[in-house]
Write an enzyme that holds these catalytic residues in place. Structure first.
Site, short mmCIF file in Angstrom:
data_model
loop_
_atom_site.label_atom_id
_atom_site.label_comp_id
_atom_site.label_asym_id
_atom_site.label_seq_id
_atom_site.Cartn_x
_atom_site.Cartn_y
_atom_site.Cartn_z
N TYR A 137 0.87 -1.18 0.00
CA TYR A 137 0.00 0.00 0.00
C TYR A 137 0.90 1.23 0.00
CZ TYR A 137 -3.72 3.14 1.84
OH TYR A 137 -4.62 4.15 2.05
N LYS A 167 -1.44 -1.17 -4.05
CA LYS A 167 -2.40 -0.07 -4.08
C LYS A 167 -1.57 1.20 -4.16
CE LYS A 167 -5.82 2.49 -1.43
NZ LYS A 167 -6.45 2.73 -0.11
#
Length: 300
Positions: A137, A167
């Site tokens: 992330y 992400k």
């Protein structure tokens, strides 16, 4: 790889600030039936994961996995913590309760000084739940870790066999493009995390998107993705511009997580409750003004 929209879920709290797990079943039904969103990202930034203790994060993860069975396509649990041991504990727990994948941010107090240091951290967390796909992330605005995501990806499959993508919640389009190329050649997912710029990221080849506004703008965003996929770029652009109009208005009123959470309550009718301190609950008038603007723009 994960595709389409992923809702970065809010964590429902009671007015007293305790977990309101009983709301999650209704929340799932709302996402699926009203927004057409069937994958969730739990305990991330939107879910105030770093403001919850380990036991609370476990309870939230378990309830999403339990209630989502048969209704959701995938439940991704964010397990990032400042402590390696805490991240490992949450990763093990995610595997036990039936999560489909895990994700984690970089530690952000003592920060990794190199991409290799971050890869080692990711490796050590992944090793405790090797059967679950792991997604890095990347959110430099929150972590202050300004390593390029592409640099972190370099050779990571050799250290983390379960690594399946990231992400990307940044605005560096060159870095994003290089990540797209690296992930595509390996069949990995690349989920974009800046909702107001989604169309630009889609045109660069991301496989999906994770965002807070897809909790209540999911149906609208799905229309944009459908228009893009069918080659109607003009319609896709019009929809993105409308989303930007709503979010620009929201930002003019101070669109932080506290406001966003209250907007979700206003639009969905589900009482999400207040944010956790140090965030303060927003004045209702702000959230209602944004909700009204949203209804106005979407109705045009």
């Amino acid at each position: 790889p994960i595709s389409g929209l992923v809702a970065a879920t809010f964590t429902p709290l009671t007015p007293q600030g305790d977990l309101n797990l009983a709301l999650i079943g209704q929340y799932i039904d709302y996402l699926v039936e009203k927004q057409g969103v069937r994958t969730v990202f739990v305990n991330g930034t939107t879910g105030e994961g770093c403001s919850l203790n380990l036991e609370e994060r476990k309870q939230v993860a378990e309830e999403w996995c339990r209630q989502g069975k048969g209704k959701l396509d995938q439940v991704i649990i964010h397990v990032g913590c400042l402590s390696l041991k805490d991240s490992q504990e949450l990763a093990r727990h995610a595997a036990v309760v039936g999560a489909d994948a895990i994700s984690l941010i970089s530690p952000f107090f003592f920060k990794p000084t190199s991409a290799e240091a971050l890869r080692v951290f990711l490796r050590e967390v992944a090793s405790t739940a090797p059967e679950l796909p792991l997604y890095y992330y990347h959110i430099p605005t929150m972590t202050g870790v300004n390593l390029e995501a592409r640099e972190v990806l370099e050779g990571i499959e050799k250290q983390v066999p379960s690594f399946k993508g990231l992400k990307f919640s940044g605005t560096d389009l060159m870095d994003l493009g290089q990540c797209v190329c690296y992930c595509r050649s390996r069949g990995w997912a690349l989920m974009y995390g800046v909702d107001e710029q989604l169309l630009g990221a889609v045109s660069m080849g991301v496989t999906g998107a994770v965002g807070s506004t897809y909790n209540y703008l999911g149906s609208f965003a799905n229309s944009m993705l459908g228009a893009f996929d069918s080659g109607n770029i003009a319609l896709a652009r019009t929809i993105q511009h409308k989303m930007q109009d709503v979010l620009a208005f929201a930002k003019s009123l101070g669109f932080g997580l506290a406001v966003n959470k209250q907007v979700m309550s206003e639009v969905s009718g589900l009482p999400m409750g207040p944010p956790r301190l140090p965030l303060l609950a927003c004045p209702l008038v702000q959230a209602r003004a944004i909700a009204q603007k949203l209804q106005q723009v979407l109705g045009e």
